[in-house]
Design a protein around this motif. Structure first.
Motif, short mmCIF file in Angstrom:
data_model
loop_
_atom_site.label_atom_id
_atom_site.label_comp_id
_atom_site.label_asym_id
_atom_site.label_seq_id
_atom_site.Cartn_x
_atom_site.Cartn_y
_atom_site.Cartn_z
N PHE A 350 0.83 -1.20 0.00
CA PHE A 350 0.00 0.00 0.00
C PHE A 350 0.87 1.26 0.00
O PHE A 350 0.52 2.26 -0.64
N ASN A 351 1.98 1.21 0.72
CA ASN A 351 2.89 2.36 0.72
C ASN A 351 3.41 2.64 -0.68
O ASN A 351 3.41 3.79 -1.15
N LEU A 352 3.84 1.60 -1.38
CA LEU A 352 4.35 1.77 -2.74
C LEU A 352 3.25 2.22 -3.69
O LEU A 352 3.49 3.04 -4.59
N TYR A 353 2.06 1.72 -3.48
CA TYR A 353 0.95 2.14 -4.34
C TYR A 353 0.66 3.63 -4.18
O TYR A 353 0.46 4.35 -5.16
N ARG A 354 0.63 4.09 -2.94
CA ARG A 354 0.39 5.52 -2.73
C ARG A 354 1.48 6.37 -3.37
O ARG A 354 1.22 7.45 -3.90
N ALA A 355 2.71 5.88 -3.33
CA ALA A 355 3.84 6.65 -3.85
C ALA A 355 3.93 6.63 -5.36
O ALA A 355 4.33 7.62 -5.99
N THR A 356 3.56 5.51 -5.98
CA THR A 356 3.80 5.32 -7.42
C THR A 356 2.54 5.27 -8.26
O THR A 356 2.61 5.45 -9.49
N LYS A 357 1.40 4.97 -7.63
CA LYS A 357 0.12 4.75 -8.32
C LYS A 357 0.20 3.54 -9.28
O LYS A 357 -0.65 3.36 -10.14
N VAL A 408 -5.93 -6.19 11.94
CA VAL A 408 -6.49 -6.72 10.69
C VAL A 408 -7.67 -5.85 10.25
O VAL A 408 -7.84 -5.57 9.06
N VAL A 409 -8.49 -5.43 11.21
CA VAL A 409 -9.62 -4.54 10.88
C VAL A 409 -9.09 -3.27 10.21
O VAL A 409 -9.64 -2.82 9.19
N CYS A 410 -8.04 -2.68 10.76
CA CYS A 410 -7.46 -1.46 10.17
C CYS A 410 -6.96 -1.73 8.75
O CYS A 410 -7.16 -0.91 7.85
N LEU A 411 -6.31 -2.87 8.55
CA LEU A 411 -5.83 -3.22 7.22
C LEU A 411 -6.99 -3.35 6.24
O LEU A 411 -6.93 -2.83 5.11
N PHE A 412 -8.07 -4.01 6.64
CA PHE A 412 -9.21 -4.19 5.74
C PHE A 412 -9.89 -2.86 5.43
O PHE A 412 -10.36 -2.64 4.31
N VAL A 413 -9.96 -1.97 6.41
CA VAL A 413 -10.48 -0.63 6.14
C VAL A 413 -9.65 0.05 5.06
O VAL A 413 -10.18 0.66 4.12
N ASP A 414 -8.34 -0.07 5.16
CA ASP A 414 -7.44 0.56 4.18
C ASP A 414 -7.51 -0.13 2.82
O ASP A 414 -7.32 0.51 1.78
N GLU A 419 -5.97 4.65 -1.26
CA GLU A 419 -5.35 5.97 -1.36
C GLU A 419 -5.22 6.62 0.01
O GLU A 419 -4.37 7.50 0.21
N GLN A 420 -6.07 6.24 0.97
CA GLN A 420 -6.00 6.79 2.33
C GLN A 420 -5.34 5.83 3.32
O GLN A 420 -5.41 6.02 4.53
N SER A 421 -4.69 4.79 2.82
CA SER A 421 -4.13 3.77 3.70
C SER A 421 -3.01 4.33 4.57
O SER A 421 -2.30 5.25 4.18
N ALA A 422 -2.90 3.77 5.77
CA ALA A 422 -1.86 4.20 6.70
C ALA A 422 -1.60 3.09 7.70
O ALA A 422 -2.51 2.70 8.44
N PHE A 423 -0.38 2.58 7.73
CA PHE A 423 0.00 1.63 8.77
C PHE A 423 -0.17 2.34 10.11
O PHE A 423 0.41 3.38 10.35
N GLY A 428 2.06 6.92 6.43
CA GLY A 428 0.74 7.41 6.09
C GLY A 428 0.03 8.10 7.24
O GLY A 428 -0.93 8.83 7.04
N ASP A 429 0.49 7.86 8.47
CA ASP A 429 -0.11 8.50 9.64
C ASP A 429 0.67 9.76 10.05
O ASP A 429 0.38 10.36 11.07
N MET A 430 1.67 10.13 9.24
CA MET A 430 2.51 11.28 9.58
C MET A 430 2.26 12.42 8.60
O MET A 430 1.99 12.20 7.44
#
Length: 430
Positions: A350-357, A408-414, A419-423, A428-430
């Motif tokens: 998800f981090n790479l996806y946000r950065a590179t699309k 796991v709930v947080c992961l599934f929400v993301d 695009e709004q994902s954040a570990f 993503g939370d910073m």
């Protein structure tokens, strides 16, 4: 699992729709499971350890982590125009964070030292940071501002602790400052005070790093006598947080130390794309761990950020090599956790996806999520004999954020809004 390159564009879209539907169903199941255990989870840390569960206010394994999960669910439902469910989850978040604050207060009244760390995950600072955001969302402005002031007052404690790492130490405190700056409106955050606080704590981080470098140009940090390198305990997480402060990066000395530290980490990246847990790892064990806390997953975020800051392709290549390692080896039989399991590893993509699309990274993240929904995979996880656990196949804190189902709930929400994902408590939370 079939990789993205073997699918047609049409098949990839169909696969994404199918996976997201499975995720929605599993998210509903897990949310129901956690709510049935809500009272116990909020007050205690339900544990498979053969001793009485104890009060735990932390975000890592306690009431604070459940507050984070419900806050994240509330934001998710608000984005999807389900106002009633968003409000209900926010109320649960308030209840959980007030439980955490109450536990801290009880310890203070009994003159019990509540200090177990000074980070977002472990300690008072993280609870104050999260509470300020939850109170803002729920309209409690005075409580929000009080918690911000409490967070800033923790800086004196942060300057005196023995650890610099994210999980317990100063880098984790710096994350708290970034968290409130991102999630609160400007009029509720005293920016000058926040930046001066960050500078004073960061200077201690740099000083201890230089002292521990033994004459090397890069920074090395010592935790329990070992030079850890990973996201939770080591150099990776510390440098990652520092790079999010523009006023620190504009300091030529700090900038140079960060860049030299990044290049040192490049030099220890293994041919597999993985990283050793520690600088002094035995070569026979250096390529064993593929966890967020120790190993390639945490480094994906670091080198993605380094590429953004410096525009050097070598950092992008390091991130992609680490991600390939996670794809091939990151479906861990060890289990579900964010810290050291499949959920945390999914966030690398998800981090790479946000950065590179690049849709390939989103696809890979969703395939990891799909595995967590698969009964056959779940069965393998419960049958795996992890000797570090007290009960076979069961996380020691099964409902917690970093070790259990709340993560796991947080992961599934993301997964439903990549695009709004954040570990939680990291990228993503910073």
């Amino acid at each position: 699992m079939p990789d993205y390159g073997v699918l047609t564009a049409e098949d990839a879209v169909t696969a994404e729709d199918d996976v997201k539907e499975r995720i929605r169903l599993e998210l509903a199941r897990l949310q129901s499971l956690l709510e049935k255990n809500y009272q116990a989870v909020s007050v205690l840390a339900p544990s498979s350890v053969p001793r009485a569960s104890k009060p735990d206010f932390s975000i890592y394994t306690g009431a604070g982590g459940n507050a984070y999960m419900y806050w994240k669910l509330s934001e998710h439902y608000a984005r999807h125009f389900n106002k009633s469910e968003s409000k209900r989850c926010l109320q649960l978040a308030v209840a959980a964070i007030e439980t955490a604050l109450s536990l801290i207060g009880q310890m203070a009244k009994l003159h019990v030292n509540s200090y177990i760390g000074v980070s977002f995950y472990i300690g008072d600072a993280g609870i104050y940071a999260l509470a300020s955001v939850i109170y803002h969302r729920s309209g409690h402005v005075n409580k929000c501002q009080h918690c911000v002031q409490q967070l800033l007052s923790e800086s004196s404690r942060a300057s005196k602790v023995d650890e610099d790492e994210i999980l317990y130490g100063r880098a984790g405190y710096l994350f708290c400052l970034l968290f409130v700056k991102k999630h609160l409106p400007a009029h509720l955050v005293p920016i000058e005070k926040l930046e001066s606080t960050a500078t004073s704590v960061a200077e201690v981080v740099i000083e201890t790093g230089v002292k521990g470098s033994r004459g090397q140009k890069h920074l090395r940090y010592f935790f329990l006598g070992s030079e850890y390198l990973g996201a939770a305990h080591g150099l990776c997480g510390i440098i990652y947080v520092l790079m999010y402060f523009p006023h620190l990066m504009s300091n030529s000395r700090i900038n140079l130390l960060i860049k030299e530290s990044l290049d040192y980490l490049l030099n220890v990246q293994l041919p597999s794309g993985n990283f050793p847990a520690a600088a002094d790892d035995d070569p026979s064990r250096a390529d064993c761990l593929v966890h967020w806390c120790h190993g390639a997953p945490g480094f994906v975020s670091l080198f993605t950020k380094a590429n953004e800051c410096y525009g050097d392709v070598k950092y992008k290549e390091a991130a992609l090599a680490a991600a390939r390692c996670v794809w091939h080896r990151g479906l861990l039989r060890k289990g579900i956790p964010l810290c050291h399991g499949i959920s945390g590893n999914a966030y690398a993509f998800f981090n790479l996806y946000r950065a590179t699309k690049d849709l390939e990274h989103k696809y890979r993240a969703l395939k990891f999520c799909e595995a967590l929904c698969d009964p056959a995979v779940q069965k393998q996880l419960t049958e795996y004999d992890d000797r570090s656990r007290h009960v076979k196949g069961v996380p020691d804190t099964p409902y917690s954020l970093l070790e259990g189902y709340a993560g796991v709930v947080c992961l599934f929400v993301d997964a439903l809004s990549p695009e709004q994902s954040a570990f939680p408590g990291y990228d993503g939370d910073m």
